[in-house]
Motif scaffolding. Structure first.
Motif, PDB file in Angstrom:
ATOM      1  N   ALA A 160      -6.242  22.786 -34.185  1.00 36.97           N
ATOM      2  CA  ALA A 160      -7.569  22.498 -34.314  1.00 36.97           C
ATOM      3  C   ALA A 160      -8.200  23.139 -35.429  1.00 36.97           C
ATOM      4  CB  ALA A 160      -8.259  22.918 -32.820  1.00 36.97           C
ATOM      5  N   SER A 161      -9.462  22.788 -35.550  1.00 35.39           N
ATOM      6  CA  SER A 161     -10.483  23.328 -36.622  1.00 35.39           C
ATOM      7  C   SER A 161     -10.843  24.853 -36.270  1.00 35.39           C
ATOM      8  CB  SER A 161     -11.907  22.406 -36.396  1.00 35.39           C
ATOM      9  OG  SER A 161     -12.461  22.740 -35.650  1.00 35.39           O
ATOM     10  N   PRO A 162     -11.484  25.491 -37.205  1.00 35.19           N
ATOM     11  CA  PRO A 162     -12.073  26.979 -36.879  1.00 35.19           C
ATOM     12  C   PRO A 162     -13.095  26.780 -35.863  1.00 35.19           C
ATOM     13  CG  PRO A 162     -11.624  26.444 -39.189  1.00 35.19           C
ATOM     14  CD  PRO A 162     -11.419  25.273 -38.419  1.00 35.19           C
ATOM     15  N   LEU A 163     -13.952  25.741 -35.918  1.00 32.89           N
ATOM     16  CA  LEU A 163     -14.874  25.541 -34.902  1.00 32.89           C
ATOM     17  C   LEU A 163     -14.373  25.386 -33.166  1.00 32.89           C
ATOM     18  CD1 LEU A 163     -18.047  25.552 -35.477  1.00 32.89           C
ATOM     19  CD2 LEU A 163     -17.964  23.261 -35.781  1.00 32.89           C
ATOM     20  N   THR A 164     -13.247  24.595 -33.338  1.00 33.88           N
ATOM     21  CA  THR A 164     -12.973  24.401 -32.051  1.00 33.88           C
ATOM     22  C   THR A 164     -11.932  25.318 -31.520  1.00 33.88           C
ATOM     23  OG1 THR A 164     -12.931  21.728 -32.376  1.00 33.88           O
ATOM     24  CG2 THR A 164     -11.161  22.540 -30.555  1.00 33.88           C
ATOM     25  N   ALA A 165     -11.274  26.018 -32.282  1.00 34.13           N
ATOM     26  CA  ALA A 165     -10.570  27.308 -32.041  1.00 34.13           C
ATOM     27  C   ALA A 165     -11.584  28.362 -31.401  1.00 34.13           C
ATOM     28  CB  ALA A 165      -9.687  27.857 -33.077  1.00 34.13           C
ATOM     29  N   ALA A 166     -12.669  28.525 -32.246  1.00 35.08           N
ATOM     30  CA  ALA A 166     -13.647  29.677 -31.615  1.00 35.08           C
ATOM     31  C   ALA A 166     -14.141  29.206 -30.463  1.00 35.08           C
ATOM     32  CB  ALA A 166     -14.622  29.820 -32.914  1.00 35.08           C
ATOM     33  N   ALA A 167     -14.487  28.146 -30.395  1.00 34.51           N
ATOM     34  CA  ALA A 167     -15.115  27.728 -29.000  1.00 34.51           C
ATOM     35  C   ALA A 167     -14.166  27.805 -28.075  1.00 34.51           C
ATOM     36  CB  ALA A 167     -15.641  26.119 -29.049  1.00 34.51           C
ATOM     37  N   ALA A 168     -12.913  27.551 -28.238  1.00 28.38           N
ATOM     38  CA  ALA A 168     -11.885  27.520 -26.905  1.00 28.38           C
ATOM     39  C   ALA A 168     -11.781  29.191 -26.562  1.00 28.38           C
ATOM     40  CB  ALA A 168     -10.664  27.075 -27.660  1.00 28.38           C
ATOM     41  N   ALA A 169     -11.768  30.054 -27.819  1.00 29.47           N
ATOM     42  CA  ALA A 169     -11.728  31.337 -27.379  1.00 29.47           C
ATOM     43  C   ALA A 169     -12.814  31.632 -26.460  1.00 29.47           C
ATOM     44  CB  ALA A 169     -11.843  32.259 -28.697  1.00 29.47           C
ATOM     45  N   ILE A 170     -14.018  31.305 -26.614  1.00 33.40           N
ATOM     46  CA  ILE A 170     -15.453  31.832 -25.957  1.00 33.40           C
ATOM     47  C   ILE A 170     -15.451  31.437 -24.494  1.00 33.40           C
ATOM     48  CG2 ILE A 170     -17.786  31.678 -25.810  1.00 33.40           C
ATOM     49  CD1 ILE A 170     -16.820  33.504 -28.033  1.00 33.40           C
TER      50      ILE A 170
ATOM     51  N   ILE B 139     -10.179  24.633 -23.553  1.00 32.06           N
ATOM     52  CA  ILE B 139     -10.351  23.450 -24.706  1.00 32.06           C
ATOM     53  C   ILE B 139     -11.626  22.838 -24.360  1.00 32.06           C
ATOM     54  CG2 ILE B 139      -9.754  21.490 -25.937  1.00 32.06           C
ATOM     55  CD1 ILE B 139      -6.694  22.299 -25.244  1.00 32.06           C
ATOM     56  N   VAL B 140     -12.537  22.702 -25.499  1.00 29.03           N
ATOM     57  CA  VAL B 140     -13.942  22.242 -25.196  1.00 29.03           C
ATOM     58  C   VAL B 140     -14.198  21.213 -26.564  1.00 29.03           C
ATOM     59  CG1 VAL B 140     -14.860  23.895 -23.697  1.00 29.03           C
ATOM     60  CG2 VAL B 140     -14.914  24.322 -26.228  1.00 29.03           C
ATOM     61  N   ASP B 141     -15.295  20.672 -26.242  1.00 29.97           N
ATOM     62  CA  ASP B 141     -15.778  19.499 -27.208  1.00 29.97           C
ATOM     63  C   ASP B 141     -16.867  20.282 -27.896  1.00 29.97           C
ATOM     64  OD1 ASP B 141     -16.829  17.706 -28.962  1.00 29.97           O
ATOM     65  OD2 ASP B 141     -16.843  16.098 -27.286  1.00 29.97           O
ATOM     66  N   VAL B 142     -16.616  20.720 -28.979  1.00 31.31           N
ATOM     67  CA  VAL B 142     -17.795  21.440 -29.619  1.00 31.31           C
ATOM     68  C   VAL B 142     -19.129  20.768 -29.972  1.00 31.31           C
ATOM     69  CG1 VAL B 142     -16.551  23.112 -31.118  1.00 31.31           C
ATOM     70  CG2 VAL B 142     -16.595  20.884 -32.020  1.00 31.31           C
ATOM     71  N   ARG B 143     -18.874  19.575 -29.871  1.00 33.03           N
ATOM     72  CA  ARG B 143     -20.012  18.593 -29.970  1.00 33.03           C
ATOM     73  C   ARG B 143     -21.029  18.926 -28.901  1.00 33.03           C
ATOM     74  NH1 ARG B 143     -16.920  13.010 -31.133  1.00 33.03           N
ATOM     75  NH2 ARG B 143     -15.913  13.861 -29.283  1.00 33.03           N
ATOM     76  N   ASN B 144     -20.593  18.949 -27.689  1.00 32.74           N
ATOM     77  CA  ASN B 144     -21.374  19.201 -26.459  1.00 32.74           C
ATOM     78  C   ASN B 144     -21.795  20.639 -26.328  1.00 32.74           C
ATOM     79  OD1 ASN B 144     -20.867  16.675 -25.837  1.00 32.74           O
ATOM     80  ND2 ASN B 144     -19.002  17.189 -24.464  1.00 32.74           N
ATOM     81  N   GLU B 145     -20.888  21.394 -26.243  1.00 29.38           N
ATOM     82  CA  GLU B 145     -21.110  22.982 -26.030  1.00 29.38           C
ATOM     83  C   GLU B 145     -21.629  23.837 -27.178  1.00 29.38           C
ATOM     84  OE1 GLU B 145     -18.499  24.649 -23.531  1.00 29.38           O
ATOM     85  OE2 GLU B 145     -17.918  22.858 -22.483  1.00 29.38           O
ATOM     86  N   TYR B 146     -21.581  23.017 -28.151  1.00 24.87           N
ATOM     87  CA  TYR B 146     -22.211  23.845 -29.344  1.00 24.87           C
ATOM     88  C   TYR B 146     -23.183  23.197 -30.220  1.00 24.87           C
ATOM     89  CZ  TYR B 146     -19.376  27.561 -27.339  1.00 24.87           C
ATOM     90  OH  TYR B 146     -18.687  28.400 -26.439  1.00 24.87           O
TER      91      TYR B 146
END
Lengths: 466, 198
Positions: free
Chosen positions: A441-451, A455-462
Motif C-alpha cells: 500500500a501507499s505510505p498514507l494507507t499504511a499509516a492509516a492502517a497503523a492508527i 485496513i481503511v480507505d484513507v479517502r473516508n477516514e482522513y
C-alpha cells in the motif's frame, strides 16, 4: 522520431554484435554487499582490475541492521558480508558509503539524493529496483552478478535492445491517492509479467505532475510488471531536484548538461511497440490481496476471481497463503504490522505524508509499526523536521537506514501468519519473513492502517488531510 | 561455464505461474559470498516447514526427477539475484522450460549455462499433461537444432535463442571474455563522446 529510451540507449551503443546483441556502455554502477562479492571474486580469479573505479559507488543496505548501527553487526554471516564489501572496495579502489557514513542508505535512495543519478545516463546495479533511477530520464536496470562482474571489468554489458512501451496516465490523481497507488493500479491492470521484454516510459499529465520522489516510486515498481526498467522524461521538476546536490554538475557544466537533457524527451511522432492509457480519476487507494504485486485492487473492492492474469492455480495458492478468499472485502480487516520504508517509499516526502497522518494520534493496540528511512540523509532531514518524534510519540519505532523488512534479510522480519501493511514493493510468499503476509500500500494507507489497526480507505477516514 | 549441446531426460513439473526468485532462493540465504551450495536451499520454504520437515512439494516426491525443471509462465520474476540460477543449477538442473521467463532471470541463467527454453503455452501444457500421466516421460532439449521434443508424444517444438548466446553455450564461453576482447572499441567510445554522466 526516436523515443527518450532510443535517444539514451543509442547514445551508449559501443558496437553491434552479430545476432542482435549490442555492447552497451554503462555510465554509473551502484554496488552493495549482497550481489557484489562473487563478482569481485571473479575479477580476482581472472587477475583483472576495475575498468573505471570512478564510475562505481558502493553502499551497504540489504543486510544491515536498522537498530544500533554504530555497533558491530551481531549476526556473523551478515557481518562477514558487509566487511567483505569494505575489504573489496578498499582493494579495488571503490568509493564506499558504508555503515556510519553520512551518505549510507538504500542504493536507490542515495543515487538520486547525491546527484549521481542524472538524465540521459545508463546506470546498473545488482538489484532489480534499479529501475527507480529511470525517474530522471536515465536508462537504469537491474543485473545479475555475472553482469556486475562484466561492468566492473569492462564498463559495459552485452544486451539486445528491449521493446518500448508507453503508459500514459492522464488527468488528476484524487485526494488520498499517491504515486504508489498509481503504479499499483497499472500493475494490477497489466499483471506481473505484462511488461516483460520492455522498457516502459511513463507519461501523461498525472505523471508529469508528480514530484521527483513520486516519479521514483512509479519507476521503482516497473520491474513488478516484468519490465526491464521504467523512465520519465526529464523536465524542470527534474532539473530543480538535481541542482545543487553533492555530485551534481556545477557552473558551465550544469548549463551544458541541462541543455543536453532538454533534448532527451520522446519526439512527438515517436512510435512505441505497446501503449496503454489510463485515467488518473479512476485510480483509488490500492492494496494487494495476493502474493505478487499484480494481485492488487482498490481498497474497497472485493478480491477478484481467477482471470487471464492470475490463473486458478496461482489464485488458489495465493489465497491459501494469505488466508483470504475470493469475494472477500479487505477494508476493515485487522492487521498486525505496518512497515514504512524500502526503496519504493522511504524518502522524505513519504515520511512527511505518513507523519502528517499519524501526528497527534496513537497506533492501535497490538500493532507493531516500524519506520525505516531510506538513507542517513533522509533520517537526518526527518529528525530536523521532528518527524522521528511524531512517529515515536504515535508508537512507531524510528530506525536507521536500510532495506530492512522489505526483504527480511536482516532481523527485521514479520512473524509467520501475521498481516503487514507495507509500503515496500513485493508481497511474495515469505518476502518479509517465512510465512509473513504482506499487503502492499501507499505510505498514507499504511499509516492509516497503523492508527486504525485495520485496513481503511484513507479517502473516508482522513479526508481532512486531503 | 560448462558447454551445453543436447539433453534427454525426465522432467520435474512445477505448473505454477509467476514463480518468483524469492521462492527459488529466499533472501535469508543470500548471505553467502561464493557461488556454490545454494541448491540445498532451492525452494526452501516450499520444500520444508519451519521445523525443517519435508512438505508435500514436487522436489520431495521421489516419483519426479530429471535434469529439466518444467515451470509455469513468467518463471523467475522479481529480484535480480543470480543466486536463483545458481541454486537451480547447483541442485542439478541443466535446463528450465517455460512459456516465458522474466528477463533478468533469463539472462542470469544464460550467463551460467543453465538453458532457459521458451516454448509455446500449448507445448508446455502438453508437457505437463504428459508428465502427469507418465512421470518417467522423457524430453529432449537440442540446443544445436533449437528444438524441444516431447519423446512421449513425439511433439517437436522450436525455441528461440540468439546466435551469439547459442555459440557461447555450445562452447562454454562467458560474455566477459567477449567484452574484454572489445577493449579498444570501448576506449574509442569513451574518447569520442561528450559525457554529462559524471
Amino acid at each position: 522520431m526516436p523515443t527518450l529510451f532510443d535517444k539514451v540507449w543509442d547514445a551508449h551503443v559501443v558496437t553491434e554484435v552479430p545476432g542482435g546483441n549490442q555492447v552497451l556502455y554503462i555510465d554509473r554502477h551502484l554496488i552493495h554487499e549482497v550481489t557484489s562479492p562473487q563478482a569481485f571474486n571473479g575479477l580476482r580469479q581472472r587477475g583483472i582490475r576495475l575498468a573505471r573505479p570512478d564510475r562505481i559507488v558502493a553502499t551497504a543496505d540489504h543486510n544491515v541492521p536498522t537498530k544500533e548501527q554504530h555497533k558491530p553487526i551481531a549476526e556473523p554471516l551478515s557481518r562477514k558480508q558487509v566487511e567483505m564489501l569494505t575489504t573489496n572496495c578498499a582493494e579495488f579502489g571503490v568509493e564506499l558509503y558504508g555503515l556510519g557514513h553520512p551518505y549510507q542508505g538504500i542504493v536507490h535512495v542515495i543515487g538520486p539524493e547525491l546527484g549521481i543519478t542524472r538524465p540521459g545516463i545508463t546506470m546498473v546495479c545488482g538489484d532489480s529496483h534499479t529501475s527507480t533511477h529511470g525517474a530522471f530520464g536515465a536508462i537504469a536496470f537491474g543485473i545479475g552478478t555475472s553482469q556486475v562482474e562484466q561492468v566492473m571489468a569492462t564498463q559495459c554489458v552485452l544486451m539486445s535492445k528491449p521493446k518500448k512501451m508507453r503508459i500514459n496516465v492522464e488527468g488528476e490523481l484524487q485526494p488520498g491517492v499517491t504515486a504508489k497507488d498509481l503504479i499499483l493500479y497499472v500493475i494490477a491492470q497489466l499483471g506481473t509479467g505484462g511488461g516483460t521484454g520492455h522498457f516502459v516510459e511513463y507519461a501523461g499529465s498525472a505523471v508529469c505532475a508528480l514530484s521527483m520522489e513520486g516519479r521514483m516510486t512509479v519507476c521503482n515498481m516497473s520491474i513488478e510488471m516484468g519490465a526491464r526498467g521504467g523512465l520519465i522524461a526529464p523536465d524542470q521538476t527534474t532539473f530543480d531536484y538535481i541542482e545543487g546536490r553533492e555530485f551534481a554538475p556545477r557552473g558551465a557544466d550544469w548549463e551544458a548538461a541541462v541543455a543536453h537533457w532538454r533534448t532527451l524527451p520522446t519526439d512527438v511522432d515517436a512510435v512505441f511497440d505497446t501503449e496503454y492509457t489510463y485515467r488518473a480519476e479512476d485510480i483509488p487507494p490500492m492494496i494487494t490481496y495476493g502474493t505478487n504485486p499484480g494481485m492488487g485492487m482498490g481498497v474497497t473492492d472485493l478480491i477478484p476471481m481467477a482471470s487471464d492474469l492470475h490463473g486458478e492455480a496461482s489464485m488458489h495458492k495465493a489465497m491459501n497463503y494469505m488466508d483470504l478468499h475470493i469475494g472477500q472485502q479487505m477494508e476493515g480487516m485487522p492487521i498486525d504490522y505496518v512497515f514504512i520504508g524500502s526503496c519504493t517509499n522511504s524518502r522524505i516526502e513519504d515520511l512527511r505524508l505518513a507523519g502528517a497522518l499519524v501526528q497527534g494520534k496513537q497506533i492501535a493496540p497490538g500493532i507493531t509499526g516500524i519506520v525505516v528511512p531510506g538513507s542517513q540523509q533522509v533520517a537526518k532531514q526527518a529528525i530536523a523536521e521532528g518527524l522521528d518524534k511524531v512517529f515515536e510519540t504515535a508508537g512507531f519505532e524510528f530506525r536507521g537506514a536500510g532495506c530492512s523488512a522489505c526483504l527480511g534479510m536482516n532481523e527485521d522480519k514479520v512473524p509467520a501468519g501475521r498481516y503487514c501493511v507495507s509500503t515496500s514493493n513485493r508481497n511474495f510468499e515469505g518476502r518479509q519473513g517465512p510465512g509473513a503476509r504482506t499487503i502492499l500500500a501507499s505510505p498514507l494507507t499504511a499509516a492509516a492502517a497503523a492508527i486504525a489497526g485495520r485496513i481503511v480507505d484513507v479517502r473516508n477516514e482522513y479526508a481532512v488531510l486531503a | 561455464m560448462h558447454p551445453f549441446r543436447t539433453l534427454t531426460t525426465t522432467a520435474v513439473p512445477l505448473p505454477i505461474e509467476d514463480v518468483d526468485t524469492d521462492q527459488i532462493i529466499p533472501a535469508r540465504f543470500l548471505k553467502a559470498t561464493t557461488r556454490e551450495g545454494f541448491g540445498e536451499n532451492l525452494f526452501r520454504d516450499w520444500r520444508y516447514d519451519k521445523l525443517n520437515h519435508p512438505k508435500d512439494f514436487v522436489l520431495n516426491n521421489p516419483v519426479y526427477a530429471g535434469d529439466i525443471l518444467m515451470a509455469g509462465a513468467n518463471f523467475g520474476c522479481g529480484s535480480s539475484r543470480e543466486h536463483a540460477a545458481w541454486a537451480i543449477q547447483d541442485f542439478g538442473f541443466r535446463a528450465v522450460v517455460s512459456s516465458y521467463f522474466a528477463d533478468i532471470f533469463r539472462g542470469n541463467a544464460l550467463n551460467n549455462g543453465l538453458l532457459p527454453v521458451t516454448i509455446t503455452p500449448e507445448a508446455l501444457d502438453e508437457a505437463f499433461r504428459t508428465i502427469e500421466q507418465n512421470p518417467a516421460a522423457r524430453f529432449t532439449v537440442n540446443l544445436l537444432e533449437q528444438t524441444f521434443t516431447n519423446e512421449d508424444t513425439g511433439t517437436v517444438t522450436g525455441f528461440p535463442i540468439d546466435e551469439y548466446k547459442k555459440t557461447c553455450l555450445i562452447n562454454g564461453y562467458d560474455d566477459i571474455d567477449f567484452l574484454l576482447s572489445q577493449a579498444q572499441q570501448i576506449e574509442a567510445f569513451e574518447a569520442g563522446r561528450v559525457d554529462h554522466s559524471i
